[in-house]
Design a protein around this motif. Sequence first.
Motif, PDB file in Angstrom:
ATOM      1  N   PRO A 285       0.816  -1.216   0.000  1.00 30.35           N
ATOM      2  CA  PRO A 285       0.000   0.000   0.000  1.00 30.35           C
ATOM      3  C   PRO A 285       0.854   1.271   0.000  1.00 30.35           C
ATOM      4  O   PRO A 285       0.486   2.265  -0.642  1.00 30.35           O
ATOM      5  CB  PRO A 285      -0.824  -0.096   1.285  1.00 30.35           C
ATOM      6  N   ALA A 286       1.978   1.263   0.697  1.00 32.57           N
ATOM      7  CA  ALA A 286       2.844   2.449   0.729  1.00 32.57           C
ATOM      8  C   ALA A 286       3.378   2.755  -0.666  1.00 32.57           C
ATOM      9  O   ALA A 286       3.430   3.916  -1.083  1.00 32.57           O
ATOM     10  CB  ALA A 286       3.994   2.233   1.708  1.00 32.57           C
ATOM     11  N   ILE A 287       3.748   1.719  -1.385  1.00 29.60           N
ATOM     12  CA  ILE A 287       4.238   1.907  -2.752  1.00 29.60           C
ATOM     13  C   ILE A 287       3.095   2.347  -3.667  1.00 29.60           C
ATOM     14  O   ILE A 287       3.248   3.275  -4.463  1.00 29.60           O
ATOM     15  CB  ILE A 287       4.908   0.616  -3.264  1.00 29.60           C
ATOM     16  N   ALA A 288       1.944   1.698  -3.535  1.00 33.06           N
ATOM     17  CA  ALA A 288       0.798   2.026  -4.382  1.00 33.06           C
ATOM     18  C   ALA A 288       0.358   3.475  -4.182  1.00 33.06           C
ATOM     19  O   ALA A 288      -0.064   4.138  -5.139  1.00 33.06           O
ATOM     20  CB  ALA A 288      -0.357   1.076  -4.101  1.00 33.06           C
ATOM     21  N   MET A 289       0.464   3.978  -2.963  1.00 34.07           N
ATOM     22  CA  MET A 289       0.056   5.360  -2.689  1.00 34.07           C
ATOM     23  C   MET A 289       0.925   6.372  -3.434  1.00 34.07           C
ATOM     24  O   MET A 289       0.500   7.510  -3.647  1.00 34.07           O
ATOM     25  CB  MET A 289       0.090   5.625  -1.182  1.00 34.07           C
ATOM     26  N   GLN A 290       2.116   5.965  -3.857  1.00 33.15           N
ATOM     27  CA  GLN A 290       2.995   6.862  -4.609  1.00 33.15           C
ATOM     28  C   GLN A 290       2.543   7.018  -6.057  1.00 33.15           C
ATOM     29  O   GLN A 290       2.925   7.971  -6.728  1.00 33.15           O
ATOM     30  CB  GLN A 290       4.437   6.347  -4.579  1.00 33.15           C
ATOM     31  N   PHE A 291       1.727   6.054  -6.531  1.00 32.31           N
ATOM     32  CA  PHE A 291       1.356   6.035  -7.941  1.00 32.31           C
ATOM     33  C   PHE A 291      -0.121   6.258  -8.224  1.00 32.31           C
ATOM     34  O   PHE A 291      -0.498   6.496  -9.371  1.00 32.31           O
ATOM     35  CB  PHE A 291       1.778   4.693  -8.572  1.00 32.31           C
ATOM     36  N   THR A 292      -0.973   6.147  -7.208  1.00 31.12           N
ATOM     37  CA  THR A 292      -2.405   6.288  -7.437  1.00 31.12           C
ATOM     38  C   THR A 292      -3.088   6.903  -6.223  1.00 31.12           C
ATOM     39  O   THR A 292      -2.625   6.743  -5.085  1.00 31.12           O
ATOM     40  CB  THR A 292      -3.052   4.930  -7.777  1.00 31.12           C
ATOM     41  N   ASP A 293      -4.196   7.557  -6.485  1.00 31.66           N
ATOM     42  CA  ASP A 293      -5.003   8.108  -5.397  1.00 31.66           C
ATOM     43  C   ASP A 293      -6.060   7.118  -4.923  1.00 31.66           C
ATOM     44  O   ASP A 293      -6.812   7.408  -4.000  1.00 31.66           O
ATOM     45  CB  ASP A 293      -5.688   9.401  -5.865  1.00 31.66           C
TER      46      ASP A 293
END
Length: 185
Positions: free
Chosen positions: A31-39
Amino acid sequence: MNQNPRPAPARRGNPLRPYVWGAAAVLLSIPAIAMQFTDEVTWDAFDFIVMGALLAFACGVYEVGARLSGNRAYRGGFAVAILAGFLMVWINLAVGIVGNEDNPVNLLFFAILGVGMVAAPLGRFRPMGMARALYATAIAQAAVTAYIALAGHGYVFVLSGFFIAAWLTAAHLFRVAAEDATASA
């Protein structure tokens, strides 16, 4: 004077330890990585704390199970049961199994886990006792599923079928471990 020291007792080490804890770390970082690429993914500190606690608890309980027996079937049964329990809690907290996560009917799924958590110590964590605990958990899952389906939430069958299969798989692995223990005795 005896020059040959006594052999060290066999240890019940857990060769999967780095993989189990590593997988937990990767899962927590997604989730931490995903938050860098999507809202679309919006976790706050509380979400990470809860998920970290769930992962630490699941991995810690698996460590205990790995120490209880060196038998692969026993460890496999423990792993399947822990994974199924983890998934049930995670799904229930994240989105809810019936309706949303605030639906009080979802508390019944925690009662299913309670059956296993009470039955396992009653069986003294021995292979056959664990098998019985997981059979009881599968029966509790089926009973809750039937109750919820009668209340008009029929779609719960698919997910509950997955959990029933997981509980029965774990029970089967514990039976295999019990048979192995009987054969070696």
